[in-house]
Design an enzyme around this catalytic site. Structure first.
Site, mmCIF file in Angstrom:
data_model
loop_
_atom_site.group_PDB
_atom_site.id
_atom_site.type_symbol
_atom_site.label_atom_id
_atom_site.label_comp_id
_atom_site.label_asym_id
_atom_site.label_seq_id
_atom_site.Cartn_x
_atom_site.Cartn_y
_atom_site.Cartn_z
ATOM 1 C CG LEU A 1 -36.138 -45.438 -7.038
ATOM 2 C CD1 LEU A 1 -37.137 -46.532 -7.413
ATOM 3 C CD2 LEU A 1 -34.894 -46.047 -6.398
ATOM 4 C CB CYS B 1 -29.995 -38.581 -10.110
ATOM 5 S SG CYS B 1 -29.569 -37.088 -9.215
ATOM 6 C CB VAL C 1 -34.630 -33.080 -16.131
ATOM 7 C CG1 VAL C 1 -35.336 -31.746 -15.975
ATOM 8 C CG2 VAL C 1 -33.778 -33.086 -17.393
ATOM 9 N N GLY D 1 -34.997 -35.612 -10.970
ATOM 10 C CA GLY D 1 -34.364 -36.188 -9.777
ATOM 11 C C GLY D 1 -33.357 -35.246 -9.136
ATOM 12 C CB VAL E 1 -42.665 -34.479 7.513
ATOM 13 C CG1 VAL E 1 -42.757 -35.951 7.853
ATOM 14 C CG2 VAL E 1 -42.689 -34.272 6.006
ATOM 15 C CD GLU F 1 -50.899 -32.504 -8.345
ATOM 16 O OE1 GLU F 1 -51.815 -32.674 -7.523
ATOM 17 O OE2 GLU F 1 -51.116 -32.241 -9.537
ATOM 18 C CE LYS G 1 -47.941 -34.833 -18.824
ATOM 19 N NZ LYS G 1 -47.192 -33.791 -19.545
HETATM 20 N N1 LIG Z 1 -38.757 -33.281 -17.303
HETATM 21 C C1 LIG Z 1 -39.971 -32.857 -17.037
HETATM 22 O O1 LIG Z 1 -40.306 -31.697 -17.297
HETATM 23 C C2 LIG Z 1 -40.970 -33.763 -16.402
HETATM 24 C C3 LIG Z 1 -42.181 -33.212 -15.962
HETATM 25 C C4 LIG Z 1 -43.139 -34.032 -15.365
HETATM 26 C C5 LIG Z 1 -42.887 -35.378 -15.235
HETATM 27 N N2 LIG Z 1 -41.702 -35.889 -15.696
HETATM 28 C C6 LIG Z 1 -41.481 -37.312 -15.505
HETATM 29 O O2 LIG Z 1 -40.441 -37.474 -14.572
HETATM 30 C C7 LIG Z 1 -39.721 -38.649 -14.858
HETATM 31 C C8 LIG Z 1 -38.260 -38.311 -15.025
HETATM 32 O O3 LIG Z 1 -38.124 -37.371 -16.057
HETATM 33 P P1 LIG Z 1 -36.764 -36.592 -16.333
HETATM 34 O O4 LIG Z 1 -37.112 -35.497 -17.250
HETATM 35 O O5 LIG Z 1 -36.074 -36.296 -15.063
HETATM 36 O O6 LIG Z 1 -35.970 -37.705 -17.134
HETATM 37 P P2 LIG Z 1 -34.387 -37.834 -17.313
HETATM 38 O O7 LIG Z 1 -34.191 -38.709 -18.493
HETATM 39 O O8 LIG Z 1 -33.739 -36.506 -17.264
HETATM 40 O O9 LIG Z 1 -33.966 -38.615 -15.975
HETATM 41 C C9 LIG Z 1 -34.166 -39.979 -15.757
HETATM 42 C C10 LIG Z 1 -32.907 -40.527 -15.146
HETATM 43 O O10 LIG Z 1 -33.112 -41.874 -14.744
HETATM 44 C C11 LIG Z 1 -31.908 -42.564 -14.994
HETATM 45 N N3 LIG Z 1 -32.149 -43.988 -15.052
HETATM 46 C C12 LIG Z 1 -32.555 -44.736 -16.082
HETATM 47 N N4 LIG Z 1 -32.628 -46.031 -15.727
HETATM 48 C C13 LIG Z 1 -32.260 -46.103 -14.446
HETATM 49 C C14 LIG Z 1 -32.133 -47.155 -13.512
HETATM 50 N N5 LIG Z 1 -32.365 -48.421 -13.862
HETATM 51 N N6 LIG Z 1 -31.737 -46.853 -12.261
HETATM 52 C C15 LIG Z 1 -31.480 -45.595 -11.911
HETATM 53 N N7 LIG Z 1 -31.570 -44.533 -12.749
HETATM 54 C C16 LIG Z 1 -31.960 -44.814 -14.005
HETATM 55 C C17 LIG Z 1 -31.410 -41.979 -16.300
HETATM 56 O O11 LIG Z 1 -30.035 -42.216 -16.441
HETATM 57 C C18 LIG Z 1 -31.734 -40.508 -16.112
HETATM 58 O O12 LIG Z 1 -30.660 -39.806 -15.527
HETATM 59 C C19 LIG Z 1 -40.391 -39.245 -16.100
HETATM 60 O O13 LIG Z 1 -41.384 -40.163 -15.697
HETATM 61 C C20 LIG Z 1 -41.047 -38.051 -16.735
HETATM 62 O O14 LIG Z 1 -42.157 -38.389 -17.525
HETATM 63 C C21 LIG Z 1 -40.745 -35.115 -16.257
HETATM 64 N N1 LIG Z 2 -42.445 -33.854 -21.511
HETATM 65 C C1 LIG Z 2 -43.499 -33.378 -20.688
HETATM 66 C C2 LIG Z 2 -43.003 -33.193 -19.279
HETATM 67 C C3 LIG Z 2 -44.111 -32.910 -18.341
HETATM 68 O O1 LIG Z 2 -44.893 -34.024 -18.126
HETATM 69 C C4 LIG Z 2 -43.989 -32.059 -21.227
HETATM 70 O O2 LIG Z 2 -43.364 -31.518 -22.129
HETATM 71 O O3 LIG Z 2 -45.013 -31.584 -20.777
HETATM 72 NA NA NA Z 3 -49.508 -31.555 -11.335
#
Ligand SMILES: NC(=O)c1ccc[n+]([C@@H]2O[C@H](COP(=O)([O-])OP(=O)(O)OC[C@H]3O[C@@H](n4cnc5c(N)ncnc54)[C@H](O)[C@@H]3O)[C@@H](O)[C@H]2O)c1
Ligand SMILES: N[C@@H](CCO)C(=O)O
Ligand code: NA
Length: 462
Positions: free
Chosen positions: A26, A28, A30, A32, A50, A143, A219
């Site tokens: 769910l 796609c 950064v 995904g 697995v 994680e 966090k």
């Molecule tokens: N980027 C990081 O470094 C990082 C690190 C750790 C955790 N996270 C966590 O990972 C998660 C995703 O972060 P990201 O950086 O990939 O965000 P992102 O904004 O790049 O990606 C999220 C995607 O979800 C899509 N989206 C929104 N609503 C949607 C829906 N209803 N159905 C399907 N897709 C939908 C958006 O269009 C977007 O492409 C967040 O919870 C973030 O806190 C991110």
């Molecule tokens: N936005 C968060 C992503 C990692 O959770 C950070 O900068 O650490």
């Molecule tokens: Na971690």
């Protein structure tokens, strides 16, 4: 033994199935995109680890026409709700509270295990998700939600389950660490550095979550809850971000042998537990001072283990996807071989204390009139409030050259006509409570000889 043709459906944990584990992704963005890439490129290794293949049954997105390198367009769907009903394992990397929460609950209700990177949701409503997963007998792994690629949730929940954790202290937000590092080493301003962090894929969709400390606070709430077997609600995490940190703060930190870092601290005392997030001065000799860029580093102090340090990439698509995939393998193994990962543990139920009760050292910088008796006046105010001075340093300060400072100096200073002799006082205190320090600073600001309280920063890690 030959693998049966049927795939594991719903909450089938009978260990007899060896068909593909159906995986739904769910989101796609950064993270995904990198999750899908790893699932595809590491397909054979993952299947071997697995004990069954992982089959991507779909990738839910908002716009199927947007280009996504390395993702088979045939997998894309905008119907996330229908997709979760077809999966044994759901990876949630949309972020935010809704629709992530509803989709995770729907997946759990349909008997799927869930892997999420969503700290905002876990910190806001984790107990609902944990309870649903436990009731359904499925896994909920996260994680990637804390310190990205760094194994931290698993060590705290599992490796240290036989010990008593006393303190968790570290840098858990990559964006703010990147920003502070760029301010210190490249002289960048805050907004330019934030824009760079966004381009590099570290920042949250709304980078205010990083800059204002919300991401780190989420966090901290998760870490404190895991470490102390106690629900630590997000509302009880003291939170200060880095928006008020100036180039001047960063420069003075260096001059006094420190580095400014945004820290998350969870502590256990005899009275209870607390969690806080705030910028702090860290001595340049401390290992946390050497954590650059978007790297994270976390110290965990446990009674028997002593001090442990976890260091690595806390943000970015591929590092975060690494943590997601580790969880995917664990959850998928349970689908294939039976078993369940850890569930929420809150048995200790310790009192959650306001972080204002925490004792910390402070560095207070003041612009003062450079005349006899001023230091004595300032020291007297500290003494009256029971705040003990560890060190005082005075540096000449050409405050009169700065028109903004002149304005802040107020009418008294203007009336004195003073190109006067002004000085910069840097006072480091011994440990004091937030309340005592705030009252002290308010009283110091009232002194005629004090033209400006320039900054008040905590000092940690000494
Ligand atoms: N980027 C990081 O470094 C990082 C690190 C750790 C955790 N996270 C966590 O990972 C998660 C995703 O972060 P990201 O950086 O990939 O965000 P992102 O904004 O790049 O990606 C999220 C995607 O979800 C899509 N989206 C929104 N609503 C949607 C829906 N209803 N159905 C399907 N897709 C939908 C958006 O269009 C977007 O492409 C967040 O919870 C973030 O806190 C991110
Ligand atoms: N936005 C968060 C992503 C990692 O959770 C950070 O900068 O650490
Ligand atoms: Na971690």
């Amino acid at each position: 033994m030959a693998a049966p043709d049927s795939a594991p459906h719903g909450a089938a944990h009978d260990g007899a199935t060896r068909g593909p584990v159906r995986v739904a992704v769910l989101g796609c963005g950064v993270v995904g995109t990198q999750v899908v890439r790893l699932l595809t490129q590491q397909r054979d290794d993952l299947a071997a680890r697995v004990g069954a293949p992982l089959e991507i049954v779909g990738v839910a997105v908002r716009d199927v026409t947007a280009p996504r390198a390395g993702v088979d367009p045939a997998l894309l769907t905008t119907d996330a709700e229908a997709l979760v009903a077809r999966a044994d394992l759901v990876i949630e990397v949309i972020g935010g509270l809704e629709p992530a929460r509803s989709l995770i609950l729907r997946a759990i209700a349909a008997g799927a295990s869930v892997v999420t990177a969503n700290k905002a949701l876990l910190a806001a409503d984790g107990p609902t998700l944990y309870a649903a997963a436990e009731a359904a007998g499925v896994d909920l792994y996260f994680e990637a939600a804390v310190a990205g690629a760094i194994p931290l949730v698993r060590p705290v929940r599992e490796s240290l389950a036989g010990d008593r954790i006393l303190r968790v202290l570290g840098i858990v937000n990559g964006t703010t660490n990147y920003v502070l590092d760029q301010m210190a080493t490249e002289g960048l301003d805050l907004s330019t550095a934030v824009a760079q962090a966004q381009q590099l894929g570290f920042a949250e969709a709304d980078p205010t979550a990083d800059v204002e400390g919300f991401d780190a606070a989420a966090k901290a709430a998760i870490l404190a809850s895991l470490a102390f077997h106690t629900r630590v609600p997000l509302e009880l995490v003291h939170r200060e971000g880095i928006a008020a940190i100036t180039a001047d703060d960063v420069a003075w930190a260096a001059r006094t042998g420190h580095v400014v870092k945004l820290l998350a601290i969870a502590e256990r005392t005899d009275e209870g537990v607390s969690a806080r997030v705030h910028p702090a001065l860290v001595p340049a000799s401390h290992p946390l001072a050497g954590v650059h860029g978007a790297f994270n580093a976390v110290f965990v102090e446990a009674e028997a283990a002593g001090e442990l340090m976890f260091y690595g990439r806390g943000a970015g698509g591929a590092p975060t996807a690494s943590a997601v995939l580790g969880d995917v393998v664990s959850a998928a193994r349970h689908r294939v071989h039976g078993g369940l990962g850890p569930v929420e543990s809150t048995y200790a139920d310790l009192p959650v204390l306001p972080a204002s009760a925490a004792l910390t050292r402070y560095q207070v910088r003041l612009d003062v009139a450079d005349r006899p008796g001023v230091l004595a006046q300032v020291s007297a105010v500290l003494a009256e409030h029971g705040v003990s001075i560890e060190a005082v340093r005075q540096a000449p300060q050409l405050v009169a050259a700065d028109p903004a400072a002149d304005r802040e100096a107020g009418p008294g200073a203007a009336a004195s006509g003073a190109p006067a002799s002004l000085a910069h006082l840097i006072i480091t205190t011994h440990a004091a409570t937030d309340a005592a320090l705030s009252a002290t600073v308010a009283a110091i600001a009232e002194l005629d000889s004090v033209t400006r309280v320039v900054s008040v920063l905590r000092v940690e890690g000494a």
